[in-house]
Design a protein around this motif. Structure first.
Motif, PDB file in Angstrom:
ATOM      1  N   THR A  56      32.870 186.464 -86.279  1.00  0.00           N
ATOM      2  CA  THR A  56      34.313 186.222 -86.304  1.00  0.00           C
ATOM      3  C   THR A  56      34.922 186.548 -87.660  1.00  0.00           C
ATOM      4  O   THR A  56      36.124 186.761 -87.762  1.00  0.00           O
ATOM      5  CB  THR A  56      34.630 184.760 -85.948  1.00  0.00           C
ATOM      6  N   ASP A  57      34.100 186.612 -88.706  1.00  0.00           N
ATOM      7  CA  ASP A  57      34.604 186.910 -90.049  1.00  0.00           C
ATOM      8  C   ASP A  57      33.484 187.553 -90.850  1.00  0.00           C
ATOM      9  O   ASP A  57      32.468 186.915 -91.144  1.00  0.00           O
ATOM     10  CB  ASP A  57      35.088 185.627 -90.741  1.00  0.00           C
ATOM     11  N   TRP A  64      39.835 191.225 -89.543  1.00  0.00           N
ATOM     12  CA  TRP A  64      39.727 190.725 -88.173  1.00  0.00           C
ATOM     13  C   TRP A  64      40.158 189.273 -87.994  1.00  0.00           C
ATOM     14  O   TRP A  64      40.812 188.959 -86.985  1.00  0.00           O
ATOM     15  CB  TRP A  64      38.306 190.918 -87.651  1.00  0.00           C
ATOM     16  N   ARG A  68      42.319 188.018 -84.938  1.00  0.00           N
ATOM     17  CA  ARG A  68      41.701 187.075 -83.997  1.00  0.00           C
ATOM     18  C   ARG A  68      42.592 185.850 -83.797  1.00  0.00           C
ATOM     19  O   ARG A  68      42.712 185.337 -82.677  1.00  0.00           O
ATOM     20  CB  ARG A  68      40.323 186.645 -84.503  1.00  0.00           C
ATOM     21  N   LEU A  71      45.116 186.742 -81.382  1.00  0.00           N
ATOM     22  CA  LEU A  71      44.485 186.858 -80.064  1.00  0.00           C
ATOM     23  C   LEU A  71      44.290 185.483 -79.433  1.00  0.00           C
ATOM     24  O   LEU A  71      44.578 185.288 -78.250  1.00  0.00           O
ATOM     25  CB  LEU A  71      43.144 187.581 -80.219  1.00  0.00           C
ATOM     26  N   ARG A  98      33.505 193.201 -82.221  1.00  0.00           N
ATOM     27  CA  ARG A  98      33.950 191.968 -82.880  1.00  0.00           C
ATOM     28  C   ARG A  98      34.154 190.855 -81.855  1.00  0.00           C
ATOM     29  O   ARG A  98      33.903 189.672 -82.145  1.00  0.00           O
ATOM     30  CB  ARG A  98      35.242 192.213 -83.671  1.00  0.00           C
ATOM     31  N   LEU A  99      34.583 191.212 -80.654  1.00  0.00           N
ATOM     32  CA  LEU A  99      34.775 190.208 -79.606  1.00  0.00           C
ATOM     33  C   LEU A  99      33.448 189.637 -79.115  1.00  0.00           C
ATOM     34  O   LEU A  99      33.427 188.553 -78.519  1.00  0.00           O
ATOM     35  CB  LEU A  99      35.548 190.814 -78.435  1.00  0.00           C
ATOM     36  N   GLU A 102      32.689 186.022 -79.731  1.00  0.00           N
ATOM     37  CA  GLU A 102      33.290 184.945 -78.942  1.00  0.00           C
ATOM     38  C   GLU A 102      32.279 184.294 -78.001  1.00  0.00           C
ATOM     39  O   GLU A 102      32.521 183.188 -77.503  1.00  0.00           O
ATOM     40  CB  GLU A 102      34.491 185.470 -78.150  1.00  0.00           C
ATOM     41  N   THR A 114      37.742 182.318 -74.912  1.00  0.00           N
ATOM     42  CA  THR A 114      38.383 183.403 -74.177  1.00  0.00           C
ATOM     43  C   THR A 114      38.547 183.082 -72.691  1.00  0.00           C
ATOM     44  O   THR A 114      39.253 183.801 -71.977  1.00  0.00           O
ATOM     45  CB  THR A 114      37.563 184.691 -74.314  1.00  0.00           C
TER      46      THR A 114
END
Length: 216
Positions: A56-57, A64, A68, A71, A98-99, A102, A114
């Motif tokens: 996530t980072d 991002w 995010r 998002l 990158r997703l 999640e 998500t």
């Protein structure tokens, strides 16, 4: 009526202010969402210093996390991508990677963050490849927790061996207009249903919230 917000990620390879057909179609998607009472915004990903990775980072000024946050605040995500070599753009693939992070992020009830979010796709290109590109992006979005609606994609593909881009196409084809309106209508409808009736949490037997990452 439940308030719904949409985020369009423009995954063009061109930095602003260069013209972008993906941006044109992405903004048409936002206009169609507005007709459904859905507010939204478009982010051109390449204008931000998004790092390669699957967390996530990625640190060190990674762009991002800010995207995010937008998002996570939205109920609908639309990936707008050009076709290159019959594939989604490299920026699109970076976003999907990158997703992947999640799959490790859950709420207090064990659901992916998500879950309850709707995923759509908008594609532009100069030759064939739209269906393949849509299939790749929709499968990836679904795998990381997004729900894809019926008719959840719109696209325009120019004539083979010609160089007319979507932003220069005149008149705009109503076939694309109809699919764009269907994408917005069905995505907004599904997002409101999921907001009012969320997915259940994993059951007591430990049902998985996402695909296994264990080696075969």
């Amino acid at each position: 009526m439940t308030a719904i917000r949409a985020l369009v990620l423009n995954c063009t390879l061109k930095r602003s202010p260069a013209p972008s057909s993906s941006e044109v179609l992405g903004r048409e998607v936002l206009d169609a969402f507005a007709d459904q009472g859905v507010d939204g915004e478009l982010i051109r990903v390449i204008d931000h210093d998004v790092r390669f990775g699957v967390s996530t980072d990625e640190g060190d000024g990674d762009g991002w996390p800010a995207i995010r946050a937008r998002l996570l605040a939205a109920q609908i995500l639309v990936i707008a991508t050009p076709i290159w070599l019959g594939q989604p753009s490299s920026v699109t693939k970076m976003v999907l990677e990158r997703l992947d992070a999640e799959l490790s992020e859950t709420d207090a009830q064990g659901r992916l963050l998500t879950y309850g979010k709707v995923g759509g796709v908008a594609v532009v290109g100069n030759e064939d490849g739209a269906h393949h590109t849509i299939a790749e992006v929709q499968q990836a979005l679904n795998e990381v927790g997004f729900t894809c609606p019926a008719a959840g994609a719109t696209y325009w593909v120019g004539e083979a061996l010609h160089k007319v881009d979507y932003l220069d196409a005149r008149p705009k084809p109503d076939t694309t207009g109809r699919t764009t309106r269907a994408l917005a209508l069905n995505s907004a409808h599904l997002a409101r249903l999921l907001a009012e009736q969320p997915y259940p949490p994993p059951d007591a037997r430990g049902a998985a919230v996402g695909p296994s990452r264990e080696p075969a």
